[in-house]
Design a protein around this motif. Structure first.
Motif, mmCIF file in Angstrom:
data_model
loop_
_atom_site.group_PDB
_atom_site.id
_atom_site.type_symbol
_atom_site.label_atom_id
_atom_site.label_comp_id
_atom_site.label_asym_id
_atom_site.label_seq_id
_atom_site.Cartn_x
_atom_site.Cartn_y
_atom_site.Cartn_z
ATOM 1 N N LEU A 1 -0.701 8.255 9.643
ATOM 2 C CA LEU A 1 0.511 7.706 10.247
ATOM 3 C C LEU A 1 0.145 7.036 11.556
ATOM 4 N N VAL A 2 0.668 5.833 11.760
ATOM 5 C CA VAL A 2 0.379 5.060 12.961
ATOM 6 C C VAL A 2 1.695 4.754 13.683
ATOM 7 N N ALA A 3 1.740 5.070 14.990
ATOM 8 C CA ALA A 3 2.960 4.837 15.768
ATOM 9 C C ALA A 3 3.215 3.342 15.927
ATOM 10 N N VAL A 4 4.475 2.945 15.711
ATOM 11 C CA VAL A 4 4.874 1.556 15.855
ATOM 12 C C VAL A 4 5.631 1.345 17.169
ATOM 13 N N GLY A 5 6.480 2.292 17.521
ATOM 14 C CA GLY A 5 7.295 2.212 18.738
ATOM 15 C C GLY A 5 8.695 2.735 18.480
ATOM 16 N N TYR A 6 9.351 3.141 19.544
ATOM 17 C CA TYR A 6 10.717 3.672 19.440
ATOM 18 C C TYR A 6 10.792 4.861 18.489
ATOM 19 N N GLY A 7 9.713 5.632 18.472
ATOM 20 C CA GLY A 7 9.700 6.822 17.632
ATOM 21 C C GLY A 7 9.436 6.545 16.164
ATOM 22 N N ILE A 8 9.209 5.304 15.809
ATOM 23 C CA ILE A 8 8.969 4.945 14.408
ATOM 24 C C ILE A 8 7.459 4.937 14.130
ATOM 25 N N LYS A 9 7.098 5.475 12.966
ATOM 26 C CA LYS A 9 5.706 5.452 12.524
ATOM 27 C C LYS A 9 5.609 4.748 11.168
ATOM 28 N N LYS A 10 4.480 4.145 10.915
ATOM 29 C CA LYS A 10 4.222 3.517 9.605
ATOM 30 C C LYS A 10 3.080 4.253 8.923
ATOM 31 N N LEU A 11 3.061 4.165 7.601
ATOM 32 C CA LEU A 11 1.983 4.771 6.823
ATOM 33 C C LEU A 11 0.909 3.714 6.590
ATOM 34 N N GLN A 12 -0.316 4.024 6.979
ATOM 35 C CA GLN A 12 -1.443 3.139 6.707
ATOM 36 C C GLN A 12 -2.312 3.826 5.660
ATOM 37 N N ILE A 13 -2.503 3.166 4.509
ATOM 38 C CA ILE A 13 -3.163 3.822 3.382
ATOM 39 C C ILE A 13 -4.184 2.892 2.733
ATOM 40 N N MET A 14 -5.288 3.498 2.299
ATOM 41 C CA MET A 14 -6.353 2.763 1.602
ATOM 42 C C MET A 14 -6.119 2.846 0.095
ATOM 43 N N LEU A 15 -6.486 1.806 -0.614
ATOM 44 C CA LEU A 15 -6.456 1.841 -2.070
ATOM 45 C C LEU A 15 -7.580 0.973 -2.625
ATOM 46 N N THR A 16 -8.074 1.367 -3.771
ATOM 47 C CA THR A 16 -9.103 0.593 -4.478
ATOM 48 C C THR A 16 -8.506 0.102 -5.785
ATOM 49 N N ILE A 17 -8.710 -1.177 -6.096
ATOM 50 C CA ILE A 17 -8.142 -1.741 -7.317
ATOM 51 C C ILE A 17 -9.217 -2.443 -8.136
ATOM 52 N N VAL A 18 -9.029 -2.458 -9.446
ATOM 53 C CA VAL A 18 -9.838 -3.295 -10.339
ATOM 54 C C VAL A 18 -9.108 -4.626 -10.434
ATOM 55 N N ASP A 19 -9.749 -5.684 -9.994
ATOM 56 C CA ASP A 19 -9.083 -6.982 -9.832
ATOM 57 C C ASP A 19 -8.414 -7.489 -11.103
ATOM 58 N N ASP A 20 -9.058 -7.267 -12.244
ATOM 59 C CA ASP A 20 -8.506 -7.784 -13.490
ATOM 60 C C ASP A 20 -7.312 -6.974 -13.979
ATOM 61 N N LEU A 21 -7.101 -5.795 -13.411
ATOM 62 C CA LEU A 21 -6.037 -4.920 -13.900
ATOM 63 C C LEU A 21 -4.857 -4.787 -12.942
ATOM 64 N N VAL A 22 -5.104 -4.955 -11.658
ATOM 65 C CA VAL A 22 -4.052 -4.698 -10.660
ATOM 66 C C VAL A 22 -3.878 -5.902 -9.741
ATOM 67 N N SER A 23 -2.639 -6.343 -9.592
ATOM 68 C CA SER A 23 -2.276 -7.377 -8.619
ATOM 69 C C SER A 23 -1.555 -6.694 -7.463
ATOM 70 N N VAL A 24 -2.043 -6.891 -6.252
ATOM 71 C CA VAL A 24 -1.423 -6.256 -5.089
ATOM 72 C C VAL A 24 0.007 -6.763 -4.898
ATOM 73 N N ASP A 25 0.224 -8.051 -5.119
ATOM 74 C CA ASP A 25 1.577 -8.601 -4.988
ATOM 75 C C ASP A 25 2.537 -7.938 -5.956
ATOM 76 N N THR A 26 2.095 -7.767 -7.191
ATOM 77 C CA THR A 26 2.940 -7.095 -8.189
ATOM 78 C C THR A 26 3.178 -5.647 -7.811
ATOM 79 N N LEU A 27 2.152 -4.990 -7.307
ATOM 80 C CA LEU A 27 2.277 -3.601 -6.874
ATOM 81 C C LEU A 27 3.371 -3.454 -5.815
ATOM 82 N N ILE A 28 3.380 -4.359 -4.855
ATOM 83 C CA ILE A 28 4.363 -4.285 -3.771
ATOM 84 C C ILE A 28 5.763 -4.681 -4.254
ATOM 85 N N GLU A 29 5.853 -5.834 -4.931
ATOM 86 C CA GLU A 29 7.151 -6.401 -5.282
ATOM 87 C C GLU A 29 7.862 -5.674 -6.417
ATOM 88 N N GLU A 30 7.081 -5.115 -7.364
ATOM 89 C CA GLU A 30 7.706 -4.514 -8.534
ATOM 90 C C GLU A 30 7.662 -2.991 -8.562
#
Length: 219
Positions: A168-197
């Protein structure tokens, strides 16, 4: 690269062949080939203990040739000097377009081998086509349950996706964001699709406001 042997009916020629066969079972590679047949035809007889490497190789070729011709041989001899006899044997060996003792690969065999090689290369390419991604996942406000937010993120499962370390990383005003690592196989996973869908749609958007890519690196 082709290997050249000369005067295999002489001691100097046999010595050169003996040195070449040191640590080797055959002339080319680890199986009997036409190269062995050609050289075998040029060697008049087993040279014995004087040239042990040649002798062992000669016996090996002889035994495999005997298995290919099961008929009982009466034996033949050649008159004249050694050199002409050696020349005649070499000429017979050179005529391997018409006589193939062990059979060349058919077109079907070659095609099948090429397809297997292509499949291996394709599989290797897919296996190595991976990326490491660092993602910021932002909540709606300071009242968002960050533990449940992370659980919602990690609940996304699909082939080629592997979640890693997070903090967790502090953003300000008491708000924190989650910073997370992930590994993907390029031919199988689209990051845009992961986020949007997946990450910013119901039911996960109850906790997740938005996602940003911080870093994207090919592995």
């Amino acid at each position: 690269m082709a290997v050249t042997f000369s005067n295999l009916h002489t001691e100097s020629g046999l010595k050169a062949l003996n040195d070449f066969l040191s640590g080797k079972s055959y002339i080319s590679g680890n199986k009997l080939t036409k190269d062995d047949i050609k050289v075998y035809a040029a060697v008049l007889k087993n040279p014995g203990d004087s040239f042990p490497n040649v002798s062992q190789w000669y016996n090996s070729v002889s035994s495999q040739l005997a298995a290919s011709f099961p008929g009982k041989a009466v034996g033949v001899g050649f008159g004249g000097k050694a050199a002409p006899a050696e020349s005649a044997k070499a000429e017979a060996a050179d005529d391997d377009d018409d006589l193939d003792l062990f059979g060349d690969e058919t077109e079907e065999d070659k095609k099948a081998a090429e397809e297997r090689e292509a499949a291996k290369k394709s599989a290797k390419k897919k296996e190595s086509g991976k990326s490491s991604v660092l993602m910021d996942v932002k909540p709606w406000d300071d009242e968002t349950d960050m533990k449940k937010l992370e659980e919602a993120v990690r609940s996304v499962e699909m082939p080629g996706l592997l979640w890693g370390a997070s903090k967790l990383v502090a953003v300000g005003y008491g708000i924190k964001k989650l910073q997370i690592m992930l590994t993907i196989v390029d031919d199988l996973v689209s990051v845009d699709t992961l986020i949007e869908e997946y990450l910013t749609t119901e039911p996960r958007n109850e906790y997740i406001q938005s996602c940003d890519i911080v870093a994207f690196n090919k592995i």
